[in-house]
Design a protein around this motif. Structure first.
Motif, PDB file in Angstrom:
ATOM      1  N   CYS A  66       5.376  -7.369 -35.595  1.00  0.00           N
ATOM      2  CA  CYS A  66       5.855  -8.269 -34.284  1.00  0.00           C
ATOM      3  C   CYS A  66       7.546  -8.743 -34.666  1.00  0.00           C
ATOM      4  CB  CYS A  66       5.130  -9.465 -34.282  1.00  0.00           C
ATOM      5  SG  CYS A  66       3.333  -9.247 -33.563  1.00  0.00           S
ATOM      6  N   ARG A  67       7.575  -9.009 -35.962  1.00  0.00           N
ATOM      7  CA  ARG A  67       8.979  -9.018 -36.188  1.00  0.00           C
ATOM      8  C   ARG A  67      10.110  -7.941 -35.840  1.00  0.00           C
ATOM      9  NH1 ARG A  67       6.935 -11.617 -40.827  1.00  0.00           N
ATOM     10  NH2 ARG A  67       7.005  -9.791 -41.922  1.00  0.00           N
ATOM     11  N   SER A  68       9.570  -6.797 -35.910  1.00  0.00           N
ATOM     12  CA  SER A  68      10.281  -5.531 -35.811  1.00  0.00           C
ATOM     13  C   SER A  68      10.293  -5.654 -33.782  1.00  0.00           C
ATOM     14  CB  SER A  68       9.761  -4.427 -36.096  1.00  0.00           C
ATOM     15  OG  SER A  68      10.183  -3.175 -35.576  1.00  0.00           O
ATOM     16  N   LEU A  69       9.413  -6.017 -33.244  1.00  0.00           N
ATOM     17  CA  LEU A  69       9.421  -5.985 -31.950  1.00  0.00           C
ATOM     18  C   LEU A  69      10.273  -7.056 -31.238  1.00  0.00           C
ATOM     19  CD1 LEU A  69       5.823  -5.107 -30.735  1.00  0.00           C
ATOM     20  CD2 LEU A  69       7.569  -3.583 -30.684  1.00  0.00           C
ATOM     21  N   ARG A  73      14.495  -6.313 -28.202  1.00  0.00           N
ATOM     22  CA  ARG A  73      14.203  -6.922 -26.742  1.00  0.00           C
ATOM     23  C   ARG A  73      14.234  -5.934 -25.539  1.00  0.00           C
ATOM     24  NH1 ARG A  73      16.799 -11.338 -29.933  1.00  0.00           N
ATOM     25  NH2 ARG A  73      15.370 -12.583 -30.360  1.00  0.00           N
ATOM     26  N   GLU A  74      15.283  -5.229 -25.621  1.00  0.00           N
ATOM     27  CA  GLU A  74      15.732  -4.324 -24.564  1.00  0.00           C
ATOM     28  C   GLU A  74      14.226  -3.256 -24.232  1.00  0.00           C
ATOM     29  OE1 GLU A  74      17.960  -4.503 -22.140  1.00  0.00           O
ATOM     30  OE2 GLU A  74      18.507  -6.314 -23.360  1.00  0.00           O
ATOM     31  N   THR A  90      17.659 -15.401 -20.448  1.00  0.00           N
ATOM     32  CA  THR A  90      17.379 -16.371 -21.584  1.00  0.00           C
ATOM     33  C   THR A  90      18.224 -16.180 -22.673  1.00  0.00           C
ATOM     34  OG1 THR A  90      16.053 -14.739 -22.736  1.00  0.00           O
ATOM     35  CG2 THR A  90      14.900 -16.073 -21.111  1.00  0.00           C
ATOM     36  N   SER A  91      18.333 -17.116 -23.685  1.00  0.00           N
ATOM     37  CA  SER A  91      19.253 -16.842 -24.670  1.00  0.00           C
ATOM     38  C   SER A  91      18.643 -16.438 -25.959  1.00  0.00           C
ATOM     39  CB  SER A  91      19.925 -18.111 -24.847  1.00  0.00           C
ATOM     40  OG  SER A  91      19.075 -19.111 -25.269  1.00  0.00           O
ATOM     41  N   LEU A  92      17.314 -15.692 -25.822  1.00  0.00           N
ATOM     42  CA  LEU A  92      16.512 -15.501 -26.923  1.00  0.00           C
ATOM     43  C   LEU A  92      17.372 -14.006 -27.750  1.00  0.00           C
ATOM     44  CD1 LEU A  92      12.968 -15.490 -25.661  1.00  0.00           C
ATOM     45  CD2 LEU A  92      14.212 -17.102 -27.202  1.00  0.00           C
TER      46      LEU A  92
END
Length: 92
Positions: A66-69, A73-74, A90-92
């Motif tokens: 999950c951290r890798s995913l 984000r793209e 978003t600014s994530l």
């Protein structure tokens, strides 16, 4: 009302639906109606065909995945963006 896909356990004749709950079935082969369906292969791949000594090992691998995913984000946007889906910056 509960919207569900047509997985075998959702359409089983043995399924007991509580009184007052109505199941609404998504059409077959319609991942665009449930966008998260397109993420399952990414989540399943690290754990497929593996065994774990304990739940902690499984949890550790899933958290790392999950951290890798989160950093990809793209890739996630590419899988989750449909022409009808609202586009929100978003600014994530």
């Amino acid at each position: 009302m509960l919207v569900v896909d047509q997985a075998g356990w959702h359409i089983s004749k043995n399924l007991k639906v509580p009184e007052g709950l109505h199941l609404m079935f998504l059409p077959s082969h319609s991942p665009e109606l449930q966008p998260a369906e397109r993420l399952w292969p990414l989540v399943d791949e690290p754990i497929a065909n593996r065994s774990f000594e304990n739940l902690e090992q499984l949890e550790e691998l899933l958290c790392a995945s999950c951290r890798s995913l989160w950093e990809q984000r793209e890739l996630i946007r590419g899988l989750m963006s449909f022409h009808w889906w609202p586009q929100i910056e978003t600014s994530l």
